[in-house]
Design a protein around this motif. Sequence first.
Motif, PDB file in Angstrom:
ATOM      1  N   ILE A  36      -4.195  -6.662  -1.417  1.00  0.00           N
ATOM      2  CA  ILE A  36      -5.531  -6.047  -1.310  1.00  0.00           C
ATOM      3  C   ILE A  36      -5.704  -4.898  -2.295  1.00  0.00           C
ATOM      4  O   ILE A  36      -6.750  -4.784  -2.958  1.00  0.00           O
ATOM      5  CB  ILE A  36      -5.773  -5.572   0.133  1.00  0.00           C
ATOM      6  N   TYR A  37      -4.697  -4.033  -2.448  1.00  0.00           N
ATOM      7  CA  TYR A  37      -4.836  -2.862  -3.317  1.00  0.00           C
ATOM      8  C   TYR A  37      -5.113  -3.229  -4.784  1.00  0.00           C
ATOM      9  O   TYR A  37      -5.997  -2.627  -5.415  1.00  0.00           O
ATOM     10  CB  TYR A  37      -3.596  -1.976  -3.217  1.00  0.00           C
ATOM     11  N   PRO A  38      -4.391  -4.193  -5.389  1.00  0.00           N
ATOM     12  CA  PRO A  38      -4.759  -4.564  -6.770  1.00  0.00           C
ATOM     13  C   PRO A  38      -6.170  -5.129  -6.893  1.00  0.00           C
ATOM     14  O   PRO A  38      -6.880  -4.832  -7.872  1.00  0.00           O
ATOM     15  CB  PRO A  38      -3.702  -5.625  -7.133  1.00  0.00           C
ATOM     16  N   GLY A  79      -8.509  -2.237  -6.768  1.00  0.00           N
ATOM     17  CA  GLY A  79      -8.507  -1.510  -8.040  1.00  0.00           C
ATOM     18  C   GLY A  79      -9.314  -2.217  -9.109  1.00  0.00           C
ATOM     19  O   GLY A  79     -10.059  -1.581  -9.872  1.00  0.00           O
ATOM     20  N   TYR A  80      -9.199  -3.543  -9.167  1.00  0.00           N
ATOM     21  CA  TYR A  80      -9.942  -4.333 -10.154  1.00  0.00           C
ATOM     22  C   TYR A  80     -11.443  -4.298  -9.851  1.00  0.00           C
ATOM     23  O   TYR A  80     -12.267  -3.992 -10.720  1.00  0.00           O
ATOM     24  CB  TYR A  80      -9.419  -5.769 -10.132  1.00  0.00           C
ATOM     25  N   ALA A  81     -11.792  -4.623  -8.595  1.00  0.00           N
ATOM     26  CA  ALA A  81     -13.214  -4.687  -8.225  1.00  0.00           C
ATOM     27  C   ALA A  81     -13.835  -3.299  -8.141  1.00  0.00           C
ATOM     28  O   ALA A  81     -15.048  -3.154  -8.351  1.00  0.00           O
ATOM     29  CB  ALA A  81     -13.371  -5.414  -6.894  1.00  0.00           C
ATOM     30  N   GLY A  82     -13.029  -2.272  -7.825  1.00  0.00           N
ATOM     31  CA  GLY A  82     -13.576  -0.918  -7.697  1.00  0.00           C
ATOM     32  C   GLY A  82     -14.139  -0.399  -9.003  1.00  0.00           C
ATOM     33  O   GLY A  82     -15.159   0.298  -9.022  1.00  0.00           O
ATOM     34  N   ALA A 138      -5.757  -1.946 -11.313  1.00  0.00           N
ATOM     35  CA  ALA A 138      -5.105  -3.010 -10.546  1.00  0.00           C
ATOM     36  C   ALA A 138      -3.590  -2.795 -10.513  1.00  0.00           C
ATOM     37  O   ALA A 138      -2.944  -3.008  -9.476  1.00  0.00           O
ATOM     38  CB  ALA A 138      -5.444  -4.371 -11.146  1.00  0.00           C
ATOM     39  N   ILE A 139      -3.010  -2.353 -11.622  1.00  0.00           N
ATOM     40  CA  ILE A 139      -1.567  -2.079 -11.658  1.00  0.00           C
ATOM     41  C   ILE A 139      -1.225  -0.899 -10.749  1.00  0.00           C
ATOM     42  O   ILE A 139      -0.207  -0.921 -10.022  1.00  0.00           O
ATOM     43  CB  ILE A 139      -1.126  -1.806 -13.107  1.00  0.00           C
ATOM     44  N   ILE A 140      -2.081   0.136 -10.751  1.00  0.00           N
ATOM     45  CA  ILE A 140      -1.855   1.264  -9.841  1.00  0.00           C
ATOM     46  C   ILE A 140      -1.929   0.801  -8.393  1.00  0.00           C
ATOM     47  O   ILE A 140      -1.118   1.206  -7.541  1.00  0.00           O
ATOM     48  CB  ILE A 140      -2.885   2.377 -10.124  1.00  0.00           C
ATOM     49  N   GLY A 141      -2.892  -0.077  -8.086  1.00  0.00           N
ATOM     50  CA  GLY A 141      -2.976  -0.629  -6.735  1.00  0.00           C
ATOM     51  C   GLY A 141      -1.741  -1.423  -6.367  1.00  0.00           C
ATOM     52  O   GLY A 141      -1.264  -1.371  -5.225  1.00  0.00           O
ATOM     53  N   LEU A 142      -1.199  -2.175  -7.332  1.00  0.00           N
ATOM     54  CA  LEU A 142       0.030  -2.940  -7.077  1.00  0.00           C
ATOM     55  C   LEU A 142       1.207  -2.014  -6.807  1.00  0.00           C
ATOM     56  O   LEU A 142       2.043  -2.286  -5.924  1.00  0.00           O
ATOM     57  CB  LEU A 142       0.312  -3.841  -8.277  1.00  0.00           C
ATOM     58  N   LEU A 183       1.030   1.068  -5.541  1.00  0.00           N
ATOM     59  CA  LEU A 183       0.833   1.649  -4.208  1.00  0.00           C
ATOM     60  C   LEU A 183       1.158   0.639  -3.117  1.00  0.00           C
ATOM     61  O   LEU A 183       1.757   0.986  -2.086  1.00  0.00           O
ATOM     62  CB  LEU A 183      -0.610   2.132  -4.067  1.00  0.00           C
ATOM     63  N   GLY A 184       0.762  -0.620  -3.327  1.00  0.00           N
ATOM     64  CA  GLY A 184       1.105  -1.653  -2.353  1.00  0.00           C
ATOM     65  C   GLY A 184       2.596  -1.864  -2.249  1.00  0.00           C
ATOM     66  O   GLY A 184       3.134  -2.073  -1.147  1.00  0.00           O
ATOM     67  N   GLY A 185       3.320  -1.823  -3.388  1.00  0.00           N
ATOM     68  CA  GLY A 185       4.774  -1.958  -3.354  1.00  0.00           C
ATOM     69  C   GLY A 185       5.442  -0.799  -2.634  1.00  0.00           C
ATOM     70  O   GLY A 185       6.414  -0.988  -1.892  1.00  0.00           O
ATOM     71  N   ILE A 186       4.911   0.430  -2.840  1.00  0.00           N
ATOM     72  CA  ILE A 186       5.471   1.589  -2.135  1.00  0.00           C
ATOM     73  C   ILE A 186       5.271   1.456  -0.631  1.00  0.00           C
ATOM     74  O   ILE A 186       6.186   1.735   0.168  1.00  0.00           O
ATOM     75  CB  ILE A 186       4.827   2.877  -2.671  1.00  0.00           C
ATOM     76  N   SER A 187       4.077   1.022  -0.222  1.00  0.00           N
ATOM     77  CA  SER A 187       3.826   0.834   1.215  1.00  0.00           C
ATOM     78  C   SER A 187       4.706  -0.269   1.791  1.00  0.00           C
ATOM     79  O   SER A 187       5.132  -0.192   2.948  1.00  0.00           O
ATOM     80  CB  SER A 187       2.348   0.504   1.440  1.00  0.00           C
ATOM     81  N   LEU A 188       5.018  -1.284   0.984  1.00  0.00           N
ATOM     82  CA  LEU A 188       5.907  -2.354   1.458  1.00  0.00           C
ATOM     83  C   LEU A 188       7.332  -1.849   1.612  1.00  0.00           C
ATOM     84  O   LEU A 188       8.024  -2.198   2.588  1.00  0.00           O
ATOM     85  CB  LEU A 188       5.864  -3.522   0.476  1.00  0.00           C
TER      86      LEU A 188
END
Length: 311
Positions: free
Chosen positions: A134-136, A139-142, A110-114, A116-121
């Motif tokens: 969505i990305y965190p 990551g959590y549900a995946g 989930a932190i990795i997803g966060l 990646l989402g921050g980089i895309s932002l």
Amino acid sequence: MDGLIVVFLILSLLFFGLSLRSFYQFLVYKQDLKKDVKQQTYLFQLLEKGSSKKERLLSKLFQYADDFSHIGQRINFSSENHDVRKWLMQSGYPYKLNVERLQGLKIFMAIIGLILGGISLMLQLPFSELTVIIYPLLGYAGVIYWIKSKAKNRQEELSFQLPDFLDTMSVTLQAGVGLDQALRDIVPYFDGPVREEFGRFIQELDVGVPRREAYQMLLSRNESKEFQILIKSLLQGERLGIPISQTFRQQAEEMRKLKKESIKEKAAKASPKVTLITTFIVLPSSLILIGGLMVMNMFSQNQNIFQLFQN
């Protein structure tokens, strides 16, 4: 005085002989113990599952999730500890995962997803405002979906391998070999869940676990329908005195019937899917193609289509 010396010498020789005898018995016992340990170690090495470079790399990577295990155990939405333990047992503890590490892994992803989402932002990519949320979540549900799918696939593979294993065991038992020895001889030549589960069963018997308790552990670790039927039949056969070779032969026949029925069921379920694809994809595409050719023919004054493209 001379008599005491003679008695002392005789006793000394006697105790020296007894010590030599005890030392010889110790050496014999040591050699037998070495042979036994070597045999047990050889069997364990055969039963031990090898790991590829990918598995070793992921195992080292997943170790970083240990730092988030306490947070993961508190944020346990759809992943209670008893559920996680059950999924790990059914999946065979992949990549040396345990309950704490898997709980930390979902937070780690989930932190990795966060990130990646921050980089895309920051790069102002399309829908970047949504990706931060969505990305965190993915990551959590995946992680939860991944371990569930691993457990399901392993149980299906266990059911798929059982008929061949039972046929081999039935032939070996009919030749007069005992159950434990037959398992020791046959299990190392199989791969996958059958080898892992029955290999662990052999090891539990070797360390003194009662046979009925070892059977119950097999039942608790697996939810495969065919595997459950086999172990329950062995328990019933042990209680009623039914020959084990007959049990294995009957279970092999039953499982092959179940396998055929499962294939027929999957084939029956595939027919509506093919019809659906034909109805909503193939048929509209064919109608569009035919209609397009008719329109082109109308505007081209009935010319040949190859002549139309030449013009």
